[in-house]
Design an enzyme around this catalytic site. Structure first.
Site, PDB file in Angstrom:
ATOM      1  N   GLU A 163      39.861  33.832  20.233  1.00  0.00           N
ATOM      2  CA  GLU A 163      39.102  34.843  19.488  1.00  0.00           C
ATOM      3  C   GLU A 163      39.551  36.216  19.956  1.00  0.00           C
ATOM      4  O   GLU A 163      39.705  36.438  21.144  1.00  0.00           O
ATOM      5  CB  GLU A 163      37.622  34.621  19.823  1.00  0.00           C
ATOM      6  CG  GLU A 163      36.684  35.557  19.161  1.00  0.00           C
ATOM      7  CD  GLU A 163      36.834  35.498  17.659  1.00  0.00           C
ATOM      8  OE1 GLU A 163      36.712  34.403  17.092  1.00  0.00           O
ATOM      9  OE2 GLU A 163      37.100  36.565  17.065  1.00  0.00           O
ATOM     10  N   LEU A 197      37.953  39.181  18.910  1.00  0.00           N
ATOM     11  CA  LEU A 197      37.001  40.202  18.453  1.00  0.00           C
ATOM     12  C   LEU A 197      36.738  41.263  19.507  1.00  0.00           C
ATOM     13  O   LEU A 197      36.775  41.000  20.713  1.00  0.00           O
ATOM     14  CB  LEU A 197      35.688  39.571  17.982  1.00  0.00           C
ATOM     15  CG  LEU A 197      34.744  38.890  18.967  1.00  0.00           C
ATOM     16  CD1 LEU A 197      33.887  39.880  19.731  1.00  0.00           C
ATOM     17  CD2 LEU A 197      33.844  37.948  18.202  1.00  0.00           C
ATOM     18  N   LYS A 246      46.176  34.656  23.833  1.00  0.00           N
ATOM     19  CA  LYS A 246      45.000  35.471  24.170  1.00  0.00           C
ATOM     20  C   LYS A 246      45.215  36.245  25.476  1.00  0.00           C
ATOM     21  O   LYS A 246      44.949  37.448  25.556  1.00  0.00           O
ATOM     22  CB  LYS A 246      43.784  34.546  24.278  1.00  0.00           C
ATOM     23  CG  LYS A 246      42.536  35.205  24.768  1.00  0.00           C
ATOM     24  CD  LYS A 246      41.961  36.148  23.742  1.00  0.00           C
ATOM     25  CE  LYS A 246      40.846  36.943  24.367  1.00  0.00           C
ATOM     26  NZ  LYS A 246      39.901  37.465  23.441  1.00  0.00           N
ATOM     27  N   LEU A 304      46.029  54.360  23.276  1.00  0.00           N
ATOM     28  CA  LEU A 304      46.707  55.328  24.148  1.00  0.00           C
ATOM     29  C   LEU A 304      45.765  56.479  24.480  1.00  0.00           C
ATOM     30  O   LEU A 304      46.206  57.614  24.616  1.00  0.00           O
ATOM     31  CB  LEU A 304      47.976  55.866  23.477  1.00  0.00           C
ATOM     32  CG  LEU A 304      49.214  54.962  23.510  1.00  0.00           C
ATOM     33  CD1 LEU A 304      50.409  55.677  22.877  1.00  0.00           C
ATOM     34  CD2 LEU A 304      49.573  54.544  24.946  1.00  0.00           C
ATOM     35  N   GLY A 319      41.805  58.363  30.034  1.00  0.00           N
ATOM     36  CA  GLY A 319      40.434  58.703  30.397  1.00  0.00           C
ATOM     37  C   GLY A 319      39.969  57.907  31.592  1.00  0.00           C
ATOM     38  O   GLY A 319      40.681  57.802  32.601  1.00  0.00           O
ATOM     39  N   CYS A 335      35.882  41.509  29.219  1.00  0.00           N
ATOM     40  CA  CYS A 335      37.132  40.797  28.906  1.00  0.00           C
ATOM     41  C   CYS A 335      38.343  41.311  29.670  1.00  0.00           C
ATOM     42  O   CYS A 335      38.875  40.616  30.519  1.00  0.00           O
ATOM     43  CB  CYS A 335      37.400  40.857  27.408  1.00  0.00           C
ATOM     44  SG  CYS A 335      36.204  39.896  26.474  1.00  0.00           S
ATOM     45  N   LYS A 372      31.899  50.896  26.627  1.00  0.00           N
ATOM     46  CA  LYS A 372      32.523  51.638  25.534  1.00  0.00           C
ATOM     47  C   LYS A 372      31.435  51.930  24.508  1.00  0.00           C
ATOM     48  O   LYS A 372      30.357  51.337  24.561  1.00  0.00           O
ATOM     49  CB  LYS A 372      33.673  50.837  24.912  1.00  0.00           C
ATOM     50  CG  LYS A 372      33.241  49.595  24.149  1.00  0.00           C
ATOM     51  CD  LYS A 372      34.430  49.020  23.413  1.00  0.00           C
ATOM     52  CE  LYS A 372      34.012  47.905  22.481  1.00  0.00           C
ATOM     53  NZ  LYS A 372      35.120  47.280  21.801  1.00  0.00           N
ATOM     54  N   ARG A 392      28.992  45.206  31.612  1.00  0.00           N
ATOM     55  CA  ARG A 392      29.789  44.404  32.537  1.00  0.00           C
ATOM     56  C   ARG A 392      31.044  45.192  32.923  1.00  0.00           C
ATOM     57  O   ARG A 392      31.762  45.670  32.063  1.00  0.00           O
ATOM     58  CB  ARG A 392      30.182  43.059  31.896  1.00  0.00           C
ATOM     59  CG  ARG A 392      29.026  42.089  31.793  1.00  0.00           C
ATOM     60  CD  ARG A 392      29.429  40.837  31.039  1.00  0.00           C
ATOM     61  NE  ARG A 392      29.731  41.120  29.650  1.00  0.00           N
ATOM     62  CZ  ARG A 392      30.283  40.237  28.802  1.00  0.00           C
ATOM     63  NH1 ARG A 392      30.591  39.036  29.222  1.00  0.00           N
ATOM     64  NH2 ARG A 392      30.511  40.574  27.553  1.00  0.00           N
TER      65      ARG A 392
HETATM   66  C1  UDX Z   1      38.915  43.430  24.152  1.00  0.00           C
HETATM   67  C2  UDX Z   1      40.047  43.188  23.137  1.00  0.00           C
HETATM   68  O1  UDX Z   1      40.308  44.397  22.416  1.00  0.00           O
HETATM   69  C3  UDX Z   1      39.674  42.060  22.191  1.00  0.00           C
HETATM   70  O2  UDX Z   1      40.763  41.791  21.301  1.00  0.00           O
HETATM   71  C4  UDX Z   1      39.348  40.826  23.005  1.00  0.00           C
HETATM   72  O3  UDX Z   1      38.931  39.783  22.144  1.00  0.00           O
HETATM   73  C5  UDX Z   1      38.263  41.110  24.033  1.00  0.00           C
HETATM   74  O4  UDX Z   1      38.639  42.231  24.842  1.00  0.00           O
HETATM   75  P1  UDX Z   1      36.550  44.675  24.062  1.00  0.00           P
HETATM   76  O5  UDX Z   1      36.312  44.205  25.463  1.00  0.00           O
HETATM   77  O6  UDX Z   1      35.432  44.584  23.082  1.00  0.00           O
HETATM   78  O7  UDX Z   1      37.788  43.867  23.405  1.00  0.00           O
HETATM   79  O8  UDX Z   1      36.971  46.210  24.178  1.00  0.00           O
HETATM   80  P2  UDX Z   1      38.174  47.146  23.710  1.00  0.00           P
HETATM   81  O9  UDX Z   1      37.829  47.837  22.452  1.00  0.00           O
HETATM   82  O10 UDX Z   1      39.465  46.441  23.772  1.00  0.00           O
HETATM   83  O11 UDX Z   1      38.114  48.235  24.886  1.00  0.00           O
HETATM   84  C6  UDX Z   1      38.273  47.841  26.250  1.00  0.00           C
HETATM   85  C7  UDX Z   1      38.145  48.991  27.188  1.00  0.00           C
HETATM   86  O12 UDX Z   1      39.279  49.836  27.094  1.00  0.00           O
HETATM   87  C8  UDX Z   1      36.927  49.893  26.968  1.00  0.00           C
HETATM   88  O13 UDX Z   1      36.358  50.152  28.232  1.00  0.00           O
HETATM   89  C9  UDX Z   1      37.512  51.155  26.367  1.00  0.00           C
HETATM   90  O14 UDX Z   1      36.766  52.292  26.681  1.00  0.00           O
HETATM   91  C10 UDX Z   1      38.892  51.188  27.024  1.00  0.00           C
HETATM   92  N1  UDX Z   1      39.927  51.912  26.257  1.00  0.00           N
HETATM   93  C11 UDX Z   1      40.303  51.466  25.023  1.00  0.00           C
HETATM   94  C12 UDX Z   1      40.540  53.032  26.800  1.00  0.00           C
HETATM   95  O15 UDX Z   1      40.218  53.444  27.933  1.00  0.00           O
HETATM   96  N2  UDX Z   1      41.521  53.663  26.097  1.00  0.00           N
HETATM   97  C13 UDX Z   1      41.926  53.252  24.868  1.00  0.00           C
HETATM   98  O16 UDX Z   1      42.825  53.882  24.294  1.00  0.00           O
HETATM   99  C14 UDX Z   1      41.294  52.112  24.311  1.00  0.00           C
END
Ligand code: UDX
Length: 437
Positions: free
Chosen positions: A148, A150, A208, A254, A257, A264, A327, A334
């Site tokens: 998955e 998502l 994955k 990209l 921050g 995940c 986010k 977590r």
């Molecule tokens: C992630 C994967 O994107 C997804 O495909 C997988 O199934 C589960 O893990 P998620 O954990 O929901 O999803 O968050 P994601 O949107 O990927 O962001 C992860 C972290 O990266 C967040 O803390 C976000 O703030 C950070 N991030 C994201 C950055 O610091 N910079 C970015 O450019 C993008």
């Protein structure tokens, strides 16, 4: 089709409701009665945009129910396993306890011709291990691995209209049966053009781990560039724009921050390193250790910036933190970089007030020592420094002039690079961001 979904967390609850929306008869199972009570009442047990509407819509059709009783899976043709695989305590490896338990209880209840579909993120080798056991226990039943992808905050759309399906199936007729069954489950998305890749178990599991490692690497890459930009007096946001215009690189993921967190990416790259080590391929993934280290360094850097804007000492300083979720559009804390920084500041002697549109209850469970204030205006009152740590829309839209009237000192650390530095400085703020002059 008649479908069971074992595990009703972020992944399973959305999956169950989405499958019912697609026209299937679904039972969602979880061992936690609080989760099941909420879902049965049509309430989402966590914040996910669109999920409450999807739950009530699906439940109104009578095709969706939830239960703590595993025997409800009897008679279903397809059994999805959506339980968590957290990091093992004190180790990098994944804790497979819930996956093992879920499959064991399914093995006691499934019959020949039924398909068991793993969606949890697992170390490569898990599916074939499960399949060997299933072959002894229930000949004629088949395991497939269907990872998955998502994202929290977009979970409903990502489940109903994903960008791809990956099926890991065994060779021969059993594999054909599993692939055909999954095609039937996902018929609507496949008809509207979603791509699908049918492969072996190990490749499906690795897809994955590789995808999440790539995303984590991309974020740490730009954060490493931010460190160099800071040293050289360059601007990482402009650098990201410029390199992102190259189609081979792409602009997404990209944003420099505070780095990545959540349930995940951090634990998945660690579990991947641990598994590669077990397989004798640890050298291949040593770069992920650096990806992890760069990411963790962001948190210390932002704490340092807070200390700098506070004049060199954090002791007794009133700091307001905007955002504790890992986010925006999520109440998940977590491994949240934001909550981690807020907690560090408090431990270093600052007087920290945090606010967040959704994540305060979860944050308070993890770190009760902080002051929690749901009202942003109240939280900002008399602040000597403000830290933007999770870029919720309502924070991105803040006006530096309006905000100035609420705080006692105009110090802003924008750890997600969302504000226009010139505008904030023109309004009289001492403004710091990440990797920008
Ligand atoms: C992630 C994967 O994107 C997804 O495909 C997988 O199934 C589960 O893990 P998620 O954990 O929901 O999803 O968050 P994601 O949107 O990927 O962001 C992860 C972290 O990266 C967040 O803390 C976000 O703030 C950070 N991030 C994201 C950055 O610091 N910079 C970015 O450019 C993008």
């Amino acid at each position: 089709m008649r479908i069971s979904v074992t595990g009703c967390g972020y992944l399973g609850a959305v999956h169950a409701a989405s499958m019912a929306k697609l026209g299937h008869d679904v039972v969602g199972i979880d061992v936690n009665p609080r989760i099941i009570d909420n879902l049965t009442a049509g309430r989402a047990p966590f914040y996910e945009p669109g999920l409450p509407e999807l739950l009530s819509e699906s439940q109104a059709t009578g095709r969706l129910k939830f239960s703590t009783d595993m025997s409800e899976v009897v008679g279903c043709q397809v059994h999805f396993v959506c339980v968590g695989t957290p990091q093992r305590r004190g180790e990098n490896a994944a804790d497979l306890r819930y996956v093992n338990e879920a499959f064991q209880s399914l093995f006691d209840r499934v019959g020949p011709g039924e398909i068991l579909v793993g969606k949890s993120t697992v170390p490569v080798g898990t599916a074939s291990r499960m399949a060997e056991e299933l072959a002894l226990r229930v000949p004629g039943a088949v395991i497939a691995w269907n990872p998955e992808f998502l994202r929290e905050g977009h979970a409903v759309a990502d489940t109903l209209t994903p960008d791809r399906f990956v099926y890991g199936v065994p060779a021969g007729d059993a594999g054909q049966l599993a692939a055909n069954t999954l095609d039937e489950v996902y018929a609507a998305a496949l008809e509207s053009g979603t791509r699908r890749l049918v492969t072996d178990y190990a490749t499906a599991e690795l897809v994955k781990s590789a995808a999440n490692s790539f995303l984590a690497t991309k974020i740490s890459f730009i954060n490493a560039m931010a460190e160099v930009c800071e040293a050289a007096g360059a601007d990482v946001t402009e650098l990201a724009e410029a390199i992102g215009m190259d189609e081979r690189i792409g602009r997404k993921f990209l944003n420099a921050g505070l780095g990545f967190g959540g349930g995940c990416l951090p634990k998945d790259i660690r579990a991947f390193m641990a598994r590669a080590g077990e397989l004798g391929a640890d050298q291949a993934l040593t770069f992920l250790r650096e990806v992890d280290a760069i990411n963790m360094r962001r948190r210390s850097r932002v704490v340092e910036m807070a200390r700098e804007v506070c004049g060199g000492s954090l002791i007794g300083r009133r700091i307001t933190v905007l955002g504790t979720a890992f986010k925006p559009d999520s109440d998940d804390v977590r491994d949240s970089p934001a909550l981690n920084v807020a907690a560090q500041l408090q431990l270093l002697g600052a007087d920290v007030t945090v606010t967040d549109p959704q994540a305060l209850p979860n944050s308070a469970l993890r770190f009760p020592e902080l002051a929690y204030e749901p009202d942003m205006d109240e939280a900002l009152k008399n602040a000597q420094a403000v830290l933007l740590l999770t870029e919720w829309r309502q924070y991105r839209e803040l006006d530096p002039y309006a905000l100035a009237a609420r705080v006692s000192e105009k110090n802003m650390v924008d750890a997600r690079n969302v504000f226009d530095p010139a505008k904030w400085r023109a309004a009289g703020w001492t403004y710091r961001s990440v990797g920008r002059p």
